[in-house]
Design an enzyme around this catalytic site. Structure first.
Site, mmCIF file in Angstrom:
data_model
loop_
_atom_site.group_PDB
_atom_site.id
_atom_site.type_symbol
_atom_site.label_atom_id
_atom_site.label_comp_id
_atom_site.label_asym_id
_atom_site.label_seq_id
_atom_site.Cartn_x
_atom_site.Cartn_y
_atom_site.Cartn_z
ATOM 1 N N GLY A 207 0.837 -1.204 0.000
ATOM 2 C CA GLY A 207 0.000 0.000 0.000
ATOM 3 C C GLY A 207 0.862 1.240 0.000
ATOM 4 N N ASN A 208 0.288 2.372 0.336
ATOM 5 C CA ASN A 208 1.076 3.603 0.470
ATOM 6 C C ASN A 208 0.407 4.524 1.480
ATOM 7 O OD1 ASN A 208 -0.803 5.449 -1.002
ATOM 8 N ND2 ASN A 208 -0.385 3.998 -2.671
#
Ligand code: C5P
Length: 398
Positions: A207-208
């Protein structure tokens, strides 16, 4: 304001006496006004004053103890174009944030169909108390417009922030609301927001740090201007509610692409603010990956470029806006993306600016458009950034 239907909710604070002036201003401007008071507010302003000025009966109780008639809170909700709660006390704020329903004002709020605006008023310590801040944030996330309390002398004799905005200010906000609420009426928008999560196994993902705040602020701004929004968001803690909003929550880039493909042809413009993961694991493991070897290799494959897909399908009458987050050579890369993805303009932010980017409530952007105009903006709240982007987009709407 001619013929506009304004429902005023009055809760029990000393600032309630000022509502008489607001009702007069509204009536003079041609608006229709109905008022609902909490039982406590009648200690601060007489229901007779409110009824006489508004030229309408005042709702206080669920039913009239004299003749047994019932006050239909649903009808208030259907009647109003806007519901302004002023003053908003800490107690009513708490109930609005958590769904309390022990009086007519709260029952009406819970069945409200139209936008809601609030003007808090309380003593300075109450106003800055963490619970007040939290409750106001819940209201903001529920799509409610907040008119911040002003600084000055308070009823307690203390000086600080907590005074309800003056009636003239409330009147201006209502006027601006009606002006703005027609600006994008009849137009439809698609917004992508937040990160994407690409599954590695049933418990892990790539993810980020994207919070989704920018995309949600854009949706909020458009909704307040009367536009319809389809907001396709990756995993985020944020929430937004509005009758003209369709909020679709997705996990991965492929899910996001699927939803964009369902909706892109229906909209006038798309704003792609999501931080889509560029790669995903070739295959997500069916079972949790066990810790064994010292090194683990996960093979990644490129994700579809959702914005580029929308660019290939774009009709002459559609407007398409992308975002670019760059750490170096921002303008050059942005110009390349603008062309490659067939955009009308691109919003550029860099992580170099203090207070800009992931998780912050502020952002500093530049806009590069397809006529090669480059405009830089100051650091400002994401809500104000959204206003600027939406204002820029209006020039492109057909
Ligand atoms: O090419 P880059 O990822 O930097 O482009 C950023 C822009 O493209 C953003 O508007 C982002 O929402 C969009 N994008 C997308 N799908 C991807 C990658 C980026 O929609 N797979």
């Amino acid at each position: 304001m001619q013929g506009k239907r304004i429902l005023l909710g009055i809760s029990g604070g000393i600032a309630a006496y000022k509502i008489a002036s607001l009702i007069r201003l509204l009536k003079k401007s041609g608006a229709e006004v109905k008022c609902i008071m909490t039982p406590a507010s009648s200690d601060f302003i007489s229901p007779l004053t409110v009824a006489t000025l508004s030229k309408n009966p005042v709702g206080i109780e669920f039913w009239d103890k004299n003749d047994g008639t019932w006050s239909n809170h649903v009808e208030y909700g259907l009647w109003a174009d806007v519901f302004l709660v002023a003053p908003l006390t800490a107690n009513t704020l708490h109930k609005m944030a958590h769904g309390g329903c022990d009086n007519l004002l709260m029952a009406t709020y819970l069945s409200m169909k139209c936008p809601v605006i609030v003007a808090p008023a309380m003593d300075l310590d109450m106003y800055v108390h963490p619970t007040t801040t939290r409750n106001l944030e819940i209201l903001r996330q529920d799509g409610i417009q907040i008119i911040p309390a002003e600084s000055g002398e308070l009823a307690s004799g203390l000086i600080g922030q907590g005074r309800m905005a003056e009636p003239e200010k409330l009147f201006e906000v209502l006027k601006a609301f009606f002006h703005a609420s027609d600006e994008l009426a009849g137009k439809k928008f698609l917004i992508t927001a937040g990160p994407t999560y690409e599954a590695i196994d049933p418990v892990r993902f790539i993810g980020n740090h994207s919070s989704g705040k920018m995309g949600f602020a854009l949706a909020d701004s458009i909704l307040k201007k009367g536009g319809e929004v389809i907001l396709i968001s990756g995993p985020t803690k944020l929430d937004l509610k509005h009758p003209n909003l369709t909020l679709i929550r997705v996990q991965s880039a492929e899910n996001m692409l699927h939803e964009v493909q369902q909706h892109w042809s229906k909209v006038d413009a798309g704003i792609f603010s999501a931080a889509v993961a560029d790669y995903r694991p070739v295959k997500a493991a069916d079972q949790k990956i066990k810790k064994s070897e010292d090194n683990l290799t996960i093979e990644l494959v490129k994700n579809p470029d959702i914005l580029a897909w929308a660019g290939t399908q774009k009709r002459e009458t559609q407007c398409l806006i992308g975002f670019a987050l760059e750490t170096n050579n921002g303008q050059e890369y942005a110009a390349d993306k603008l062309k490659r993805k067939n955009l009308d303009f691109i919003v550029l932010n860099t992580l170099e600016d203090k207070g800009a980017g992931f998780g912050f409530d502020t952002n500093k952007i530049s806009i590069l458009d397809n006529h090669n105009n480059f405009t830089s903006f100051e650091l400002m709240s994401k809500a104000d950034v959204a206003e600027n982007i939406v204002a820029y987009m209006k020039k492109y709407l057909k």
